[in-house]
Design an enzyme around this catalytic site. Sequence first.
Site, PDB file in Angstrom:
ATOM      1  N   CYS A 352       0.724  -1.339   0.180  1.00  0.00           N
ATOM      2  CA  CYS A 352       0.136   0.051  -0.017  1.00  0.00           C
ATOM      3  C   CYS A 352       0.785   1.375   0.047  1.00  0.00           C
ATOM      4  O   CYS A 352       0.370   2.180  -0.791  1.00  0.00           O
ATOM      5  CB  CYS A 352      -1.011  -0.068   0.964  1.00  0.00           C
ATOM      6  SG  CYS A 352      -0.667  -0.908   2.720  1.00  0.00           S
ATOM      7  N   ARG A 381       8.044 -10.599   5.350  1.00  0.00           N
ATOM      8  CA  ARG A 381       7.575 -10.303   6.697  1.00  0.00           C
ATOM      9  C   ARG A 381       8.391 -11.168   7.811  1.00  0.00           C
ATOM     10  O   ARG A 381       8.554 -12.387   7.506  1.00  0.00           O
ATOM     11  CB  ARG A 381       5.907 -10.441   6.921  1.00  0.00           C
ATOM     12  CG  ARG A 381       5.477  -9.360   6.278  1.00  0.00           C
ATOM     13  CD  ARG A 381       3.637  -9.438   6.715  1.00  0.00           C
ATOM     14  NE  ARG A 381       3.132  -8.649   5.643  1.00  0.00           N
ATOM     15  CZ  ARG A 381       1.607  -8.512   5.753  1.00  0.00           C
ATOM     16  NH1 ARG A 381       0.904  -9.371   6.422  1.00  0.00           N
ATOM     17  NH2 ARG A 381       1.315  -7.736   4.711  1.00  0.00           N
ATOM     18  N   GLN A 399       0.645 -11.561  -2.840  1.00  0.00           N
ATOM     19  CA  GLN A 399      -0.627 -11.234  -2.673  1.00  0.00           C
ATOM     20  C   GLN A 399      -1.530 -10.867  -3.974  1.00  0.00           C
ATOM     21  O   GLN A 399      -0.519 -10.341  -4.905  1.00  0.00           O
ATOM     22  CB  GLN A 399      -0.982  -9.988  -1.759  1.00  0.00           C
ATOM     23  CG  GLN A 399      -0.247 -10.552  -0.185  1.00  0.00           C
ATOM     24  CD  GLN A 399      -0.560  -9.211   0.617  1.00  0.00           C
ATOM     25  OE1 GLN A 399       0.024  -8.042   0.193  1.00  0.00           O
ATOM     26  NE2 GLN A 399      -1.519  -9.426   1.688  1.00  0.00           N
ATOM     27  N   ASP A 401      -2.879  -8.394  -4.424  1.00  0.00           N
ATOM     28  CA  ASP A 401      -3.187  -7.075  -3.690  1.00  0.00           C
ATOM     29  C   ASP A 401      -3.767  -5.819  -4.460  1.00  0.00           C
ATOM     30  O   ASP A 401      -3.124  -5.970  -5.899  1.00  0.00           O
ATOM     31  CB  ASP A 401      -2.079  -6.717  -3.035  1.00  0.00           C
ATOM     32  CG  ASP A 401      -2.189  -5.790  -1.876  1.00  0.00           C
ATOM     33  OD1 ASP A 401      -3.214  -5.411  -1.655  1.00  0.00           O
ATOM     34  OD2 ASP A 401      -1.119  -5.172  -1.504  1.00  0.00           O
ATOM     35  N   HIS A 403      -5.550  -1.709  -4.438  1.00  0.00           N
ATOM     36  CA  HIS A 403      -5.999  -0.707  -3.808  1.00  0.00           C
ATOM     37  C   HIS A 403      -7.035   0.104  -4.789  1.00  0.00           C
ATOM     38  O   HIS A 403      -6.390   0.462  -5.908  1.00  0.00           O
ATOM     39  CB  HIS A 403      -4.724   0.180  -3.164  1.00  0.00           C
ATOM     40  CG  HIS A 403      -3.956  -0.761  -2.312  1.00  0.00           C
ATOM     41  ND1 HIS A 403      -2.823  -1.311  -2.728  1.00  0.00           N
ATOM     42  CD2 HIS A 403      -4.170  -0.926  -1.053  1.00  0.00           C
ATOM     43  CE1 HIS A 403      -2.505  -1.849  -1.525  1.00  0.00           C
ATOM     44  NE2 HIS A 403      -3.170  -1.568  -0.504  1.00  0.00           N
ATOM     45  N   LYS A 483     -13.942  -2.724   7.903  1.00  0.00           N
ATOM     46  CA  LYS A 483     -13.389  -3.732   7.148  1.00  0.00           C
ATOM     47  C   LYS A 483     -14.436  -4.647   6.877  1.00  0.00           C
ATOM     48  O   LYS A 483     -15.303  -5.138   7.769  1.00  0.00           O
ATOM     49  CB  LYS A 483     -12.189  -4.162   7.354  1.00  0.00           C
ATOM     50  CG  LYS A 483     -12.129  -4.841   8.748  1.00  0.00           C
ATOM     51  CD  LYS A 483     -10.603  -5.468   8.815  1.00  0.00           C
ATOM     52  CE  LYS A 483     -10.403  -6.002  10.198  1.00  0.00           C
ATOM     53  NZ  LYS A 483      -9.199  -6.486  10.601  1.00  0.00           N
ATOM     54  N   HIS A 529      -8.533  -1.104   0.798  1.00  0.00           N
ATOM     55  CA  HIS A 529      -7.517  -2.063   0.581  1.00  0.00           C
ATOM     56  C   HIS A 529      -8.411  -3.448   0.295  1.00  0.00           C
ATOM     57  O   HIS A 529      -9.042  -3.483   0.891  1.00  0.00           O
ATOM     58  CB  HIS A 529      -6.628  -2.330   1.792  1.00  0.00           C
ATOM     59  CG  HIS A 529      -5.901  -1.130   2.218  1.00  0.00           C
ATOM     60  ND1 HIS A 529      -4.553  -0.857   2.185  1.00  0.00           N
ATOM     61  CD2 HIS A 529      -6.264   0.243   2.645  1.00  0.00           C
ATOM     62  CE1 HIS A 529      -4.347   0.369   2.733  1.00  0.00           C
ATOM     63  NE2 HIS A 529      -5.355   0.940   3.108  1.00  0.00           N
TER      64      HIS A 529
END
Length: 660
Positions: A352, A381, A399, A401, A403, A483, A529
């Site tokens: 992000c 991570r 991911q 992922d 946005h 969320k 997100h």
Amino acid sequence: MPAPLQLTLPDGSVREMPAGTTGAQLAASIGAGLAKAAVGIVNDDKQQDLSEPLKSGPVRILTLKDAEGLDIARHSATAQALAAAVKEMFPGTKLAIGPTIDDGFYYDVDFSEAKRPLSADDLPALEAKMREVLATDAPITRELWAPEDLKAHFTKTGDTYKNEIIDGAIEKGQLIDGKVSVYRNEKTGFIDLCVGPHVPHLGLVPASFALSSLAGAYWRGDSANQQLTRIYGRLFATQKELDAYLHMRAEAEKRDHRKIGPALDLFHFQDIAPGQAFWHARGWSIYTELTNYMRHQLDTAGYEEVNSPQLVHKSLYEASGHWENYFEDLFLVKEEREGVVKDIYSLKPMNCPCHVQIFNFGIKSYRDLPLRMAEFGSCMRNEAHGALHGLMRVTGFKQDDAHIFCTEDQMMEESARFCELLHAVYQDLGFTDYFVKLSTRPDKRVGSDDVWDKAEAALAEACKNSGLGYVLSPGDGAFYGPKLEFVLRDCIGRDWQCGTLQVDFNTAARLGAHYTTESGERLAPVMLHRAILGSLERFIGILIEQYEGKFPLWLAPVQAMVVPITDHQNTYAEEVAATLRHALPTATGGLRVEVDDSSERMQKKILLAQQQKIPYMLVVGAKEAEAGTVAVRLRDGTDLGAMPLTTLTQRLKDELSARQ
């Protein structure tokens, strides 16, 4: 004389009882059956023992039919039965902590000074000893001890980890009138440190439990401390529920991706790269198919795919807040010159902050919104090594992922579009059973109540418009927005939280992102997100266990195996394979078809292909070579007989298109 208690029961009725009435006395006044089944009570929203006096307010008597009541029974099983059994069977052990978990309990025990360590072979005997303890039906009573007296007791019994817990309670001001809570078995005198509540007597702990497994665990989760043995147990209200759990666990063992993955030559792990998979060619074909499938779905839904750097200066994460809040999760890279640290970078833990940098490049107006930005970003991570678990918990992952940068007025429509996309993807991947949690505003948050109202309403309306029910989870939203969490239920009843949709009013503004409104005003965009699969590694692990390695044709690492009966058919077998590869394109090229031209007998070749869980086995002998056909067998043993290549090609094409 103290005023009588006014106790409000769950049905709304009010019962007047004398001051000093305990939970047990209240249960007895309602009925003998309830008094016999009661394990605890909730009084004014606080759980307590049945022996404790009540105060005026709402009350709810707990039995094993209540989740809280079952949790009390689980707590008593670990703190009184398991702990006592361990101490009796293994003198010299040191007890640490024994909390409850979903479906059961565990106890962390130090066996370093016992005569021998505990092994899995000891679990049946240890479980039997627990049953002996419970069969005594001993009363369990709460006592309050002075800290120094209790520490002296645990020093005498060797349970010195308890003394550290007591010191921590003193430091945090968690004593009860200067004392510490323990529970005593009135028949044996065994004492364990606990805030409670517990069942009033051990006969209330149901017999439907089993010690399930062992694991290693460091004291206080710190690898610098002593490693303990964690003893897991499962306890349910009925034997039927326990049997169902044990069946599910046996299925989970059979489906364990950590066994199936290496057995099918998909991936492996090594200590030289903790938490990072070595993907083999067959496993990578699944990864590639899944990535390309998601890429197509995102492209169709109007997302732009981007790519951002792997190594990023710490200043970005300081600005985004990750440096302060997620520092322990970061893999740091220090730039040194002549032994002096000149700068610090971090491997990217999430996408992000980098996506905001892409948004910030150039001027954005309201006409550019919504801007849907996707990345199959590689993230790292710094997970504790003890927490790593195959593909399910890794240090390196990708991911799906994305946005969405949008206005407040666009939140609802964009949220609904995402829910519809997620539903379609889950359907394609064979997951029809999932539920949604809506997490709302926490006490500590940014943004006005009006904005939170709009965001929560947008997510709720998105679920409604998509035909999705949801479970409300009050106060569990992030500080920057509410969320949705999408939880898959697999074929053996396990839940996996995968998809997320998170509203964020904070990050874009914090990193200087803005767009120009129609009136010329500069505003920070709202960030949504969102992820559907989450970590691709984890989702592939879920898929392996969902299908037990028997992937649908479109995902199977090897989709067909051509089996020549003798060496004389090897050339024809290669022609069949080449024809299918050319006729049926996939994400990895053509159909993933191989030829087994080994010297094994035909039946052995077929057996090997079935063990590799290959969907199609195409047997070719002299007759098939002459006729231009193949004899088709499925991995479940079904024999479809001889089939022209054109017919087989159409069958495979239809199956691939339907993602079956």
